[in-house]
Design an enzyme around this catalytic site. Structure first.
Site, PDB file in Angstrom:
ATOM      1  N   ASN A  11       0.871  -1.176   0.000  1.00  0.00           N
ATOM      2  CA  ASN A  11       0.000   0.000   0.000  1.00  0.00           C
ATOM      3  C   ASN A  11       0.911   1.231   0.000  1.00  0.00           C
ATOM      4  O   ASN A  11       1.456   1.606   1.033  1.00  0.00           O
ATOM      5  CB  ASN A  11      -0.888  -0.045   1.249  1.00  0.00           C
ATOM      6  CG  ASN A  11      -1.846   1.125   1.321  1.00  0.00           C
ATOM      7  OD1 ASN A  11      -1.766   2.059   0.516  1.00  0.00           O
ATOM      8  ND2 ASN A  11      -2.740   1.091   2.280  1.00  0.00           N
ATOM      9  N   ARG A  94      -2.768  -1.963  -3.316  1.00  0.00           N
ATOM     10  CA  ARG A  94      -3.953  -1.133  -3.085  1.00  0.00           C
ATOM     11  C   ARG A  94      -3.867   0.031  -4.068  1.00  0.00           C
ATOM     12  O   ARG A  94      -2.865   0.743  -4.115  1.00  0.00           O
ATOM     13  CB  ARG A  94      -3.954  -0.602  -1.670  1.00  0.00           C
ATOM     14  CG  ARG A  94      -5.087   0.357  -1.460  1.00  0.00           C
ATOM     15  CD  ARG A  94      -5.088   0.945  -0.087  1.00  0.00           C
ATOM     16  NE  ARG A  94      -6.235   1.827   0.031  1.00  0.00           N
ATOM     17  CZ  ARG A  94      -6.189   3.019   0.595  1.00  0.00           C
ATOM     18  NH1 ARG A  94      -5.064   3.470   1.102  1.00  0.00           N
ATOM     19  NH2 ARG A  94      -7.266   3.762   0.663  1.00  0.00           N
ATOM     20  N   GLU A 387      -8.151  -4.922   5.223  1.00  0.00           N
ATOM     21  CA  GLU A 387      -8.027  -4.656   3.785  1.00  0.00           C
ATOM     22  C   GLU A 387      -6.867  -5.439   3.174  1.00  0.00           C
ATOM     23  O   GLU A 387      -6.953  -5.888   2.035  1.00  0.00           O
ATOM     24  CB  GLU A 387      -7.840  -3.151   3.567  1.00  0.00           C
ATOM     25  CG  GLU A 387      -9.112  -2.374   3.846  1.00  0.00           C
ATOM     26  CD  GLU A 387      -8.882  -0.893   4.065  1.00  0.00           C
ATOM     27  OE1 GLU A 387      -8.459  -0.522   5.175  1.00  0.00           O
ATOM     28  OE2 GLU A 387      -9.126  -0.106   3.136  1.00  0.00           O
TER      29      GLU A 387
END
Ligand code: AMP
Length: 402
Positions: A11, A94, A387
């Site tokens: 991410n 992400r 996530e």
């Protein structure tokens, strides 16, 4: 095991890189870390493996250097996660904005990279670092399947009456101004996990998922599909948040500009100086605001009241657009840990069938729990989000489970 795959989840932010190494299909996090202050004088990487902390401090000039350090950290002889980098089987990224092009996660190829580049115009702060992460990972770990998981994808099922603004259609056609919604990976994860926990099927379940963290959004999910969500063209719309105003009368922006503020100053105020911080004058952090309110600070109390009032208002409106609501789910830092906030939000929703068990709710932090009475028409749940795990699941499903 032969079918085990180890997925590296990345991410990338503008000056940070968060990572998690997850074994699939067992869904086990083997270790995770965070690189911060990329581009500053002194950068830092902190990794946690089975409770053991490992730290590297040095100048990290760019994201390439950051990923090189991540590879060094995860393969460290004494403090690492894997013995050799070749044990990593796939990478998940992400990506904040997939525009209206992606309604689900995809294996990354040149077309996908081009599409993410095309979305930079509508996500200038987020998509560029996400793209850098993809390119650097391709360079340093070539030949691995890489998957893009978009924050917007889950909300692509919203119908036009939910995603169009009441502005000239040409603005949608020319500039793609519409509501996209964000936090989709979190809403999707908690929705799927809620079904597992309740042993329910998506086809006969409607829910409202409340992701309440420093950023906050609420989604109405009908039979597994997002039909409306509170964030819009950008993550500024909707609920009041830690530093973001949420929805305001758009005329305020022109008014402030007439008073001499530049567009950039106004946007900076609405994004970074508003919300809990702007109203309490104390902090964007819910814990600080709660403490101040308990100490009798009126501004802090009012900030809390406004935060929870707006959530309640959204929940009410989502009851109106869903035929029925089976489950109300709380997640995100505040949703998972802030039992006082959950209580404040749910008090008064009894007429909608939300019969919260306040004793069961008390003190519940970061634990999958039902916090309503067994006879409540609407089940209220706390489901911690993950996530990174959802991204690893998507990589596994797309690259290895077919
Ligand atoms: P997130 O952005 O999801 O990491 O959430 C951050 C928010 O969660 C901050 O406002 C924190 O104050 C809040 N939070 C974390 N722990 C608690 C807690 N125990 N009670 C209330 N709020 C909390």
């Amino acid at each position: 095991m032969e079918n085990d795959k180890i997925i590296l989840v990345l991410n990338c932010g503008s000056s940070s890189l968060k990572y998690d190494v997850i074994k699939m299909p067992s869904r086990e996090s083997l270790g995770k870390g965070l690189v911060e202050r990329i581009g500053n004088e002194k950068g830092v990487l902190e990794q946690k493996v089975k409770g053991q902390k490992y730290k590297i401090e040095e100048r990290i000039e760019d994201h390439k250097k950051a990923l090189e350090l991540v590879i060094k950290a995860i393969t460290d002889k004494d403090n690492g996660i894997v013995k050799n980098i070749s044990e990593i089987n796939g990478i998940g990224h992400r990506v904040v904005h997939g525009g209206d092009k992606y309604a689900s996660s995809v294996l990354i190829d040149d077309t996908v990279i081009k599409a993410i580049e095309e979305c930079i115009e509508i996500a200038p702060l987020h998509n560029p670092p996400n793209l850098i992460g993809i390119k650097v990972a391709q360079e340093l770990m070539p030949g691995l399947p890489q998957v893009a998981v978009f924050d917007t994808a889950f909300h692509q099922t919203m119908p036009p009456h939910a995603f169009l603004y009441g502005i000239p259609r040409k603005m949608y056609e020319d500039y793609k101004i519409r509501r996209y919604g964000f936090h989709g990976t979190s809403h999707r994860y908690v929705a799927a996990r809620t079904l597992e926990l309740c042993k329910r099927d998506a086809s006969n379940t409607n829910m409202i998922t409340c992701h309440l963290g420093n950023g906050a959004s609420i989604t109405a999910i009908e039979k597994g599909k997002s039909i409306d969500t509170s964030m819009g063209f950008t993550p500024l719309e909707g609920l009041m948040m830690g530093t973001r105003s949420g929805s305001i009368d758009p005329a305020i922006i022109g008014y402030l500009m007439d008073k001499g503020m530049s567009a950039q100053e106004v946007m900076n105020t609405l994004n970074k100086k508003s919300g809990l911080l702007g109203l309490s004058g104390i902090s964007n952090d819910m814990r600080d605001v709660e403490v101040a309110a308990l100490d009798g600070n009126k501004d802090a109390q009012e900030a809390l009241d406004i935060f929870t009032y707006r959530i309640k208002r959204y929940i009410g409106s989502y009851f109106a657009i869903l035929d029925k609501v089976d489950v109300l789910v709380f997640t995100g830092g505040i949703g998972e840990n802030g039992w006082e906030a959950r209580e404040k939000i749910c008090r008064g929703l009894e007429n909608l069938g939300v019969l919260m068990n306040y004793e069961a709710n008390k003190g519940i932090r970061s634990k999958e729990t039902i916090v309503s009475h067994p006879y409540s028409p609407v089940t209220v749940m706390v489901v911690p989000t993950n996530e990174e795990l959802q991204i690893a699941i998507d990589v596994f499903d797309l690259a290895f489970a077919a």
